[in-house]
Design a protein around this motif. Structure first.
Motif, mmCIF file in Angstrom:
data_model
loop_
_atom_site.group_PDB
_atom_site.id
_atom_site.type_symbol
_atom_site.label_atom_id
_atom_site.label_comp_id
_atom_site.label_asym_id
_atom_site.label_seq_id
_atom_site.Cartn_x
_atom_site.Cartn_y
_atom_site.Cartn_z
ATOM 1 N N TYR A 91 -13.350 -16.809 36.650
ATOM 2 C CA TYR A 91 -14.440 -16.208 36.401
ATOM 3 C C TYR A 91 -15.443 -17.290 37.201
ATOM 4 O O TYR A 91 -15.401 -18.458 36.951
ATOM 5 N N TYR A 92 -16.627 -16.642 37.864
ATOM 6 C CA TYR A 92 -17.448 -17.582 38.333
ATOM 7 C C TYR A 92 -18.855 -17.227 38.198
ATOM 8 O O TYR A 92 -18.951 -16.036 38.270
ATOM 9 N N LYS A 93 -19.682 -17.683 37.407
ATOM 10 C CA LYS A 93 -20.922 -17.299 36.825
ATOM 11 C C LYS A 93 -20.567 -16.114 36.330
ATOM 12 O O LYS A 93 -21.672 -15.262 36.252
ATOM 13 N N GLY A 94 -19.758 -15.907 35.528
ATOM 14 C CA GLY A 94 -19.482 -14.729 34.397
ATOM 15 C C GLY A 94 -18.875 -13.584 35.142
ATOM 16 O O GLY A 94 -18.594 -12.447 34.756
ATOM 17 N N ILE A 95 -18.715 -13.754 36.675
ATOM 18 C CA ILE A 95 -18.164 -12.685 37.425
ATOM 19 C C ILE A 95 -16.575 -12.792 37.698
ATOM 20 O O ILE A 95 -16.248 -14.028 38.057
ATOM 21 N N LYS A 96 -15.648 -11.945 37.533
ATOM 22 C CA LYS A 96 -14.405 -12.236 37.836
ATOM 23 C C LYS A 96 -14.024 -12.371 39.107
ATOM 24 O O LYS A 96 -14.575 -11.699 40.069
ATOM 25 N N VAL A 97 -13.228 -13.301 39.243
ATOM 26 C CA VAL A 97 -12.597 -13.587 40.814
ATOM 27 C C VAL A 97 -11.287 -12.931 40.893
ATOM 28 O O VAL A 97 -10.361 -13.257 40.299
ATOM 29 N N GLU A 98 -11.410 -11.793 41.778
ATOM 30 C CA GLU A 98 -10.174 -10.847 41.807
ATOM 31 C C GLU A 98 -8.976 -11.547 42.294
ATOM 32 O O GLU A 98 -8.893 -12.342 42.941
ATOM 33 N N ASN A 99 -7.872 -11.169 41.284
ATOM 34 C CA ASN A 99 -6.581 -11.791 41.446
ATOM 35 C C ASN A 99 -6.516 -13.043 41.315
ATOM 36 O O ASN A 99 -5.338 -13.778 41.615
ATOM 37 N N MET A 100 -7.215 -13.852 40.932
ATOM 38 C CA MET A 100 -7.235 -15.394 40.877
ATOM 39 C C MET A 100 -6.849 -15.731 39.333
ATOM 40 O O MET A 100 -7.588 -15.548 38.511
ATOM 41 N N GLU A 101 -5.436 -15.787 39.155
ATOM 42 C CA GLU A 101 -4.953 -16.303 37.873
ATOM 43 C C GLU A 101 -4.200 -17.434 37.804
ATOM 44 O O GLU A 101 -3.639 -17.931 38.961
ATOM 45 N N TYR A 102 -4.378 -18.349 36.722
ATOM 46 C CA TYR A 102 -3.650 -19.548 36.543
ATOM 47 C C TYR A 102 -2.858 -19.464 35.285
ATOM 48 O O TYR A 102 -3.332 -19.136 34.251
ATOM 49 N N LEU A 103 -1.702 -19.927 35.261
ATOM 50 C CA LEU A 103 -0.852 -19.840 34.172
ATOM 51 C C LEU A 103 -0.532 -21.220 33.784
ATOM 52 O O LEU A 103 -0.230 -22.160 34.437
ATOM 53 N N VAL A 104 -0.441 -21.680 32.321
ATOM 54 C CA VAL A 104 -0.125 -22.488 31.935
ATOM 55 C C VAL A 104 1.069 -22.517 30.883
ATOM 56 O O VAL A 104 1.015 -21.874 29.916
ATOM 57 N N HIS A 105 2.044 -23.409 31.021
ATOM 58 C CA HIS A 105 3.423 -23.208 30.047
ATOM 59 C C HIS A 105 3.825 -24.412 29.664
ATOM 60 O O HIS A 105 3.525 -25.529 30.164
ATOM 61 N N GLY A 106 4.455 -24.413 28.297
ATOM 62 C CA GLY A 106 4.876 -25.486 27.605
ATOM 63 C C GLY A 106 5.593 -25.430 26.277
ATOM 64 O O GLY A 106 5.704 -24.018 25.675
ATOM 65 N N LYS A 107 6.294 -26.141 25.825
ATOM 66 C CA LYS A 107 6.989 -26.157 24.549
ATOM 67 C C LYS A 107 6.223 -27.018 23.407
ATOM 68 O O LYS A 107 5.810 -28.069 23.716
ATOM 69 N N ASN A 108 6.451 -26.568 22.137
ATOM 70 C CA ASN A 108 5.946 -27.497 21.115
ATOM 71 C C ASN A 108 4.321 -27.720 21.323
ATOM 72 O O ASN A 108 3.828 -28.764 20.838
ATOM 73 N N GLY A 109 3.617 -26.925 21.917
ATOM 74 C CA GLY A 109 2.318 -27.161 22.141
ATOM 75 C C GLY A 109 1.840 -28.208 23.136
ATOM 76 O O GLY A 109 0.613 -28.667 23.137
ATOM 77 N N ILE A 110 2.741 -28.508 23.882
ATOM 78 C CA ILE A 110 2.651 -29.557 24.910
ATOM 79 C C ILE A 110 2.614 -29.037 26.223
ATOM 80 O O ILE A 110 3.802 -28.197 26.739
ATOM 81 N N ILE A 111 1.654 -29.092 27.339
ATOM 82 C CA ILE A 111 1.691 -28.627 28.605
ATOM 83 C C ILE A 111 2.909 -29.372 29.493
ATOM 84 O O ILE A 111 2.811 -30.469 29.512
ATOM 85 N N GLU A 112 3.817 -28.431 30.060
ATOM 86 C CA GLU A 112 4.641 -29.019 30.810
ATOM 87 C C GLU A 112 4.557 -28.615 32.226
ATOM 88 O O GLU A 112 4.789 -29.415 33.392
ATOM 89 N N THR A 113 4.204 -27.179 32.731
ATOM 90 C CA THR A 113 4.115 -26.859 33.883
ATOM 91 C C THR A 113 2.783 -25.827 33.934
ATOM 92 O O THR A 113 2.534 -25.190 33.082
ATOM 93 N N VAL A 114 1.967 -25.903 35.228
ATOM 94 C CA VAL A 114 1.038 -25.013 35.495
ATOM 95 C C VAL A 114 1.573 -24.584 36.878
ATOM 96 O O VAL A 114 1.993 -25.100 37.845
ATOM 97 N N ASN A 115 0.797 -23.053 37.220
ATOM 98 C CA ASN A 115 0.845 -22.609 38.593
ATOM 99 C C ASN A 115 -0.032 -21.316 38.335
ATOM 100 O O ASN A 115 -0.603 -20.789 37.479
ATOM 101 N N GLY A 116 -0.715 -21.088 39.740
ATOM 102 C CA GLY A 116 -1.387 -19.988 40.009
ATOM 103 C C GLY A 116 -2.202 -20.116 41.112
ATOM 104 O O GLY A 116 -2.059 -21.013 42.259
ATOM 105 N N ASP A 117 -3.339 -19.391 41.115
ATOM 106 C CA ASP A 117 -4.278 -19.543 42.448
ATOM 107 C C ASP A 117 -5.622 -19.466 41.832
ATOM 108 O O ASP A 117 -6.176 -18.909 40.938
ATOM 109 N N PHE A 118 -6.373 -20.419 42.639
ATOM 110 C CA PHE A 118 -7.666 -20.655 42.250
ATOM 111 C C PHE A 118 -8.766 -20.861 43.236
ATOM 112 O O PHE A 118 -8.455 -21.168 44.549
#
Length: 666
Positions: A91-118
């Motif tokens: 979101y930008y200034k409270g407005i959704k940025v269409e199709n811009m998603e980012y994913l955070v992945h990990g095990k045991n509560g620890i971040i290992e990979t991220v991917n997406g579009d910003f």
């Protein structure tokens, strides 16, 4: 093929230097940036200080977000490997940025990979100059339909029952968003009103964006996803098959509850208004010639019903998925769908309707196409439903649209192979074409001249690539990649690259494809798909596994990315080889079936460990000091990779060494 992945050392005599940035860089195993320079994929070494609970500030740091940028969690899942995924919407200034998603992945509560579009948004104001009602009027003018679904009492009632919400309506509600405008060279970001316009005549679901500053139409596209933009049909059936139906007051009908999922196959009677659909009915459970009076005219309904059963069983058995949305979504299929005054190609089409979450099947024209209820067609359309509830890849002429179609062809092949392996797995729609055509698309040989849609590309930006972005045409780069991963192949692609891929089999390939798809995002490109599949192969089968090697090399074969190399291996050991003691170096690798040989500089002497993971050496001359190195040479079926570690050799304590771990960028 040789790749040199070198661990660098900087020696400063008498200094003990520490580089904080180098330590941070040392956490990075792999990084990939999109054409705009934004990080689209990042794989990191596990670090207990990098918690999934702190994903938002972590993303802000990685993406260099500004104060006005915000991330909101839209979904959280945990897969069978214990990997937690958080899906964030920008979101930008409270407005959704269409199709811009980012994913955070990990095990045991620890971040290992991220991917997406910003997007780095730079819009002066998010206050619209055009009101929602003004924008809606523009959208309706653009849709230019003769009738809309909210004008139909029956359709409105259908939607309320479908959603179990008495307040829902087809009447469009505008959403203020920030969207990419591809109308010019490149693209611009604009504040826009977003509408879904549900038209009845012609029958369609239109996604329309209206510029919130000028009132101009930014884009308009249909959300209906079909098996073939030029018209498709299903013709042959699959012989005698067991199906499930239910008993009601009038006899038996094509309805059932299957693993908690309600399935209904309905008769459109040659019309287009789904509220007028009736049941396919029979007086007994024997839906065969002589037992079902309507079989001559309605036989394709049995294929649609049996196909839906098999698709649900496939996803339930292979992926333990409860219907298309993972949560028991009702499956509604409408056979004999026909509308004359439309540009959708009816009756020569089959469609997934994402607004109503239903499937519509045309009957074909009897000249080129037969009825569109073949097993792989049914699986293709329901595959669009899988995509909608996972990656939600944006349909249309961007690469995300090609990926959307490519995944549906993959699932068509997988379901057909699983349910009826005697069929031609790698031909899409082979049952629905009249001679001389053999299929709609050929996943093994996309350039097949007998495909009804014509030749398709087997290489990204290669021969037959459609630079206009027609999604069915460009989808074969993804589906051909899947064929190569499954079956293997060798040759030279349209970019002049020689490749060799060992097939890992369709069972493992489908696991990689589905995990990769679930970790994609709406605006994903072919490069993003490559990253997601490589990451999935790594998580499922291990770093430097046979599966990962061939997944990577199959992408190289279709023109996306480089050949596989051992980017995540390294050598651990002391910074110095002293003249007073032996030094052991350990080759760190996630695979145990590699052949490893060692070599070293002339000022080092071998002690033991050749051919193993552990290599022991000592200084060759106790009175001479200087720089040296050890190398591990990894032998594989497609070439050798060399990993080098520099060391100080000789008198201990002379220099101090600062290690700068590698940052691999592709």
């Amino acid at each position: 093929m040789k790749k040199f992945i070198k661990i660098l050392f900087i020696a400063f005599l008498g200094l003990n230097t520490v580089f904080c940035d180098a330590q941070q860089r040392g956490d990075t195993l792999l990084i990939h940036r999109n054409k705009r320079g934004t990080i689209s994929f990042l794989r990191l070494k596990p670090n207990s200080n990098r918690r999934i609970a702190n994903a938002k500030p972590f993303l802000s740091s990685v993406l260099h977000a500004k104060t006005d940028d915000e991330y909101r969690v839209t979904r959280q899942t945990k897969d069978k490997l214990g990997i937690t995924t958080l899906r964030f919407q920008q979101y930008y200034k409270g407005i959704k940025v269409e199709n811009m998603e980012y994913l955070v992945h990990g095990k045991n509560g620890i971040i290992e990979t991220v991917n997406g579009d910003f997007e780095h948004v730079n819009i002066p104001s998010v206050i619209p100059s055009v009101s929602e009602q003004q924008a809606l009027k523009k959208a309706l003018n653009s849709a230019n339909a003769k009738e809309y679904k909210w004008e139909s009492k029956n359709y409105e009632e259908f939607l309320k029952q479908r959603t179990n919400n008495p307040d829902t309506t087809y009447y469009p509600k505008g959403e203020l968003v920030i969207v990419r405008d591809y109308s010019k060279t490149g693209y611009n970001l604009k504040l826009a009103w977003k509408f879904i316009i549900s038209t009845l005549i012609p029958n369609d679901e239109l996604l329309i964006f209206i510029d919130a500053k000028t009132g101009n139409v930014i884009s308009k596209r249909s959300l209906l996803l079909d098996v073939n933009a030029q018209g498709t049909a299903a013709t042959k059936y699959s012989g005698n098959q067991g199906i499930t139906c239910d008993l009601y007051s009038g006899g038996y009908r094509l309805r059932e509850n299957r693993n908690g999922v309600n399935v209904q196959t309905m008769n459109m009677q040659g019309g287009s208004n789904i509220t007028n659909a009736i049941d396919f009915a029979n007086s007994n459970t024997n839906w065969t010639f002589g037992s079902w009076p309507n079989i001559s005219s309605d036989q394709q309904a049995l294929d649609a019903h049996w196909g839906a059963e098999d698709v649900l069983d496939y996803w339930h058995t292979v992926f333990n998925r409860n219907s298309l949305n993972g949560n028991g979504l009702q499956i509604l299929g409408y056979v004999h769908f026909y509308q004359s005054n439309t540009n959708q190609g009816w009756p020569d089409n089959a469609v997934w309707d994402p607004t109503n979450e239903i499937i519509k099947y045309g009957d074909g024209d009897g000249i080129l196409f037969r009825p569109l209820t073949a097993l792989d067609v049914v699986a293709h359309e329901m595959g669009h439903g899988i995509t909608q509830f996972t990656a939600d890849l944006t349909p249309g002429n961007q690469e995300s649209g090609a990926l959307n179609e490519g995944f549906s062809d993959i699932w068509g092949a997988c379901v057909e192979h699983w349910a009826d392996p005697e069929k031609q797995t790698w031909l899409m729609g082979e049952d629905i074409l009249m001679p001389p055509y053999t299929c709609l698309r050929d996943l093994q040989n996309p350039k097949d001249a007998l495909a009804a849609e014509g030749e398709h590309p087997n290489t990204y930006h290669g021969q037959y690539w459609d630079y206009g972005g027609e999604p069915h045409n460009n989808s074969t780069v993804l589906s051909h990649w899947f064929y190569l991963v499954s079956q293997g192949g060798n040759g030279t692609n349209d970019l002049g690259h020689t490749y060799y891929v060992n097939g890992i089999g369709i069972d493992e390939a489908q696991q990689i494809a589905f995990m990769g798809e679930t970790n994609l995002f709406p605006s994903a490109t072919y490069n993003d798909a490559r990253n997601a599949m490589i990451n999935a192969a790594t998580d499922l089968y291990g770093c430097n596994s046979c599966e990962l090697v061939n997944v990577t090399n199959a992408w190289y074969a279709v023109g996306v990315g480089e050949l596989f190399h051992y980017s995540s291996v390294f050598i651990t050991g002391p910074a110095s080889v002293c003249n007073t003691s032996q030094a052991m170096f350990i080759f760190k690798n996630c695979s145990s079936n590699l052949s490893i040989s060692w070599t070293h500089s002339s000022n080092i002497t071998y002690v033991s460990g050749q051919g193993t993971d552990n290599y022991t050496v000592q200084a060759a001359n106790s009175s001479v000091s200087g720089t040296g190195w050890v190398k591990a040479i990894v032998n594989s079926s497609y070439g050798n990779d060399t990993i080098e570690k520099d060391v100080w050799v000789g008198v201990p304590g002379t220099p101090s060494i600062t290690i700068i771990p590698p940052l691999t960028e592709v």
